[in-house]
Design a protein around this motif. Structure first.
Motif, PDB file in Angstrom:
ATOM      1  N   ASN A   1       9.269  -7.955  -2.969  1.00 54.96           N
ATOM      2  CA  ASN A   1      10.373  -7.644  -2.058  1.00 54.96           C
ATOM      3  C   ASN A   1      11.702  -7.655  -2.803  1.00 54.96           C
ATOM      4  O   ASN A   1      11.814  -8.184  -3.914  1.00 54.96           O
ATOM      5  CB  ASN A   1      10.363  -8.601  -0.856  1.00 54.96           C
ATOM      6  CG  ASN A   1      10.908  -9.978  -1.170  1.00 54.96           C
ATOM      7  OD1 ASN A   1      12.090 -10.156  -1.357  1.00 54.96           O
ATOM      8  ND2 ASN A   1      10.029 -10.973  -1.224  1.00 54.96           N
TER       9      ASN A   1
ATOM     10  N   SER B   1      14.822  -8.563  -1.356  1.00 54.27           N
ATOM     11  CA  SER B   1      15.848  -9.447  -0.809  1.00 54.27           C
ATOM     12  C   SER B   1      16.432 -10.320  -1.911  1.00 54.27           C
ATOM     13  O   SER B   1      15.701 -10.902  -2.717  1.00 54.27           O
ATOM     14  CB  SER B   1      15.237 -10.330   0.288  1.00 54.27           C
ATOM     15  OG  SER B   1      16.178 -11.258   0.774  1.00 54.27           O
TER      16      SER B   1
ATOM     17  N   CYS C   1      19.275  -1.529   6.235  1.00 53.36           N
ATOM     18  CA  CYS C   1      18.472  -2.755   6.143  1.00 53.36           C
ATOM     19  C   CYS C   1      19.367  -3.982   6.249  1.00 53.36           C
ATOM     20  O   CYS C   1      20.468  -4.003   5.692  1.00 53.36           O
ATOM     21  CB  CYS C   1      17.717  -2.754   4.815  1.00 53.36           C
ATOM     22  SG  CYS C   1      16.919  -4.317   4.407  1.00 53.36           S
TER      23      CYS C   1
ATOM     24  N   PHE D   1      19.154  -6.654   4.747  1.00 50.34           N
ATOM     25  CA  PHE D   1      19.431  -7.281   3.455  1.00 50.34           C
ATOM     26  C   PHE D   1      20.868  -7.009   3.025  1.00 50.34           C
ATOM     27  O   PHE D   1      21.474  -7.795   2.301  1.00 50.34           O
ATOM     28  CB  PHE D   1      18.485  -6.751   2.375  1.00 50.34           C
ATOM     29  CG  PHE D   1      17.045  -7.194   2.520  1.00 50.34           C
ATOM     30  CD1 PHE D   1      16.670  -8.098   3.480  1.00 50.34           C
ATOM     31  CD2 PHE D   1      16.077  -6.688   1.677  1.00 50.34           C
ATOM     32  CE1 PHE D   1      15.355  -8.509   3.612  1.00 50.34           C
ATOM     33  CE2 PHE D   1      14.750  -7.082   1.800  1.00 50.34           C
ATOM     34  CZ  PHE D   1      14.382  -7.991   2.767  1.00 50.34           C
TER      35      PHE D   1
ATOM     36  N   GLU E   1      23.258  -9.662   4.173  1.00 47.70           N
ATOM     37  CA  GLU E   1      23.006 -11.017   3.692  1.00 47.70           C
ATOM     38  C   GLU E   1      24.069 -11.452   2.680  1.00 47.70           C
ATOM     39  O   GLU E   1      24.470 -12.622   2.660  1.00 47.70           O
ATOM     40  CB  GLU E   1      21.614 -11.105   3.069  1.00 47.70           C
ATOM     41  CG  GLU E   1      20.499 -11.038   4.093  1.00 47.70           C
ATOM     42  CD  GLU E   1      19.115 -11.119   3.485  1.00 47.70           C
ATOM     43  OE1 GLU E   1      18.181 -11.498   4.201  1.00 47.70           O
ATOM     44  OE2 GLU E   1      18.953 -10.805   2.281  1.00 47.70           O
TER      45      GLU E   1
ATOM     46  N   ILE F   1      16.029 -16.327   1.415  1.00 43.81           N
ATOM     47  CA  ILE F   1      16.461 -16.272   0.012  1.00 43.81           C
ATOM     48  C   ILE F   1      16.364 -17.658  -0.610  1.00 43.81           C
ATOM     49  O   ILE F   1      15.869 -17.820  -1.731  1.00 43.81           O
ATOM     50  CB  ILE F   1      17.897 -15.709  -0.100  1.00 43.81           C
ATOM     51  CG1 ILE F   1      17.920 -14.242   0.339  1.00 43.81           C
ATOM     52  CG2 ILE F   1      18.413 -15.841  -1.534  1.00 43.81           C
ATOM     53  CD1 ILE F   1      19.301 -13.616   0.330  1.00 43.81           C
TER      54      ILE F   1
ATOM     55  N   ASN G   1       9.894 -13.459   1.659  1.00 41.57           N
ATOM     56  CA  ASN G   1      10.332 -12.316   2.442  1.00 41.57           C
ATOM     57  C   ASN G   1      10.843 -12.792   3.798  1.00 41.57           C
ATOM     58  O   ASN G   1      10.367 -13.801   4.336  1.00 41.57           O
ATOM     59  CB  ASN G   1       9.162 -11.344   2.624  1.00 41.57           C
ATOM     60  CG  ASN G   1       9.602  -9.942   2.998  1.00 41.57           C
ATOM     61  OD1 ASN G   1      10.778  -9.686   3.244  1.00 41.57           O
ATOM     62  ND2 ASN G   1       8.655  -9.036   3.030  1.00 41.57           N
ATOM     63  N   VAL G   2      11.808 -12.078   4.356  1.00 40.16           N
ATOM     64  CA  VAL G   2      12.361 -12.455   5.656  1.00 40.16           C
ATOM     65  C   VAL G   2      11.277 -12.330   6.732  1.00 40.16           C
ATOM     66  O   VAL G   2      10.467 -11.398   6.710  1.00 40.16           O
ATOM     67  CB  VAL G   2      13.583 -11.574   6.000  1.00 40.16           C
ATOM     68  CG1 VAL G   2      13.190 -10.122   6.207  1.00 40.16           C
ATOM     69  CG2 VAL G   2      14.330 -12.109   7.205  1.00 40.16           C
TER      70      VAL G   2
ATOM     71  N   GLY H   1       9.959  -5.454   3.533  1.00 45.76           N
ATOM     72  CA  GLY H   1      10.672  -6.227   2.518  1.00 45.76           C
ATOM     73  C   GLY H   1      10.854  -5.516   1.195  1.00 45.76           C
ATOM     74  O   GLY H   1      11.615  -5.980   0.344  1.00 45.76           O
TER      75      GLY H   1
END
Length: 262
Positions: free
Chosen positions: A22, A24, A117, A119, A122, A135, A140-141, A247
């Motif tokens: 992923n 992120s 997204c 992300f 974030e 994170i 992964n979220v 992700g």
């Protein structure tokens, strides 16, 4: 300590197979995108579905014509066939397989959509001092199917998918304020508090991604998620289409600041 990867450097690692996980937490400051690739005769209806449901399906970029593999705004070196860490190939609404390269299944009638997204916001949350649990825990979220109905468009319909990040109430309010500045990457959360109210029976068992720790005094905060188009695709059952694996995003050269409303 080595310098952070640029989007072009991360895409090169993805292209070579060095990075398959992923995205992120990578390439702070740059827009990440979900992927949906459909045959031309399904593309207009899908675009309409996205336009009617801009919160879970905000279109950041799309191919100008069928068969196009590069979208210049994403990066001069970008190739949709190789630059996503993991793809999902769907046949008649069923997941056929996951792969790291789609060059061998690419067709001249395919139209690429890149969808905003979460992300991307974030970074703004972290800059304000908020901890992003997925994170911090290196996972992964977590993402969930809900009972929140999307507006249908032709053959596309279904319920919204959401991602979740836990915060204490004061930080949840701050998150709402920050995310409201980013409507092109899902904007303000759609729900916080009781997961059952939006059809999530167990917040500890996400439908996609990984579970994260919810500490005492924290509430789950749910944001519209770009996996929503996958749910709509599963419902519509096109004979063939391609999405990203949850992700595993396109990392673009677009700065997040370009999508913010100041």
């Amino acid at each position: 300590m080595s310098a952070p990867l640029t989007p072009s450097e991360l895409r090169a690692r993805i292209r070579s197979g060095e990075h398959t996980g992923n995205t992120s937490g990578y390439c702070d400051g740059y827009v990440q995108c979900n992927v949906a690739i459909l045959p031309k005769d399904w593309a207009a209806e899908f675009l309409q579905f996205c336009q009617l449901n801009p919160k879970p399906c905000p279109v950041v970029a799309m191919a100008a014509e069928p068969g196009q593999t590069n979208i210049g705004t994403i990066g001069p070196d970008f190739d949709i066939r190789t630059d996503v860490p993991s793809y999902r190939i769907w046949e008649n609404g069923e997941l056929a397989r996951e792969v790291t390269d789609i060059s061998d299944v690419w067709r001249d009638d395919l139209v690429t959509f890149l969808i905003g997204c979460s992300f991307s916001f974030e970074e703004a949350l972290q800059a304000d001092g908020l901890e992003i649990r997925n994170i911090a825990e290196g996972v992964n979220v977590p993402m969930y199917d809900t009972n929140i109905a999307c507006q249908p468009a032709g053959r596309f319909k279904g319920n919204m998918v959401v991602s979740m990040r836990p915060f204490v109430p004061a930080d949840a309010i701050r998150m709402i304020q920050i995310c409201s500045r980013f409507p092109s990457v899902h904007g303000a959360p759609v729900h916080f508090g009781s997961p059952e109210d939006i059809g999530i029976p167990d917040v500890g068992r996400p439908d996609y991604g990984d579970a994260v720790t919810i500490k005492d005094g924290e509430v789950p905060v749910f944001t519209a998620c770009g996996v929503t188009p996958q749910a709509a695709i599963m419902e519509a059952k096109p004979p063939f289409c391609i999405t990203h694996s949850p992700g595993c995003m396109v990392v673009s050269d677009l700065p997040n600041s370009r999508l913010a409303i100041l």
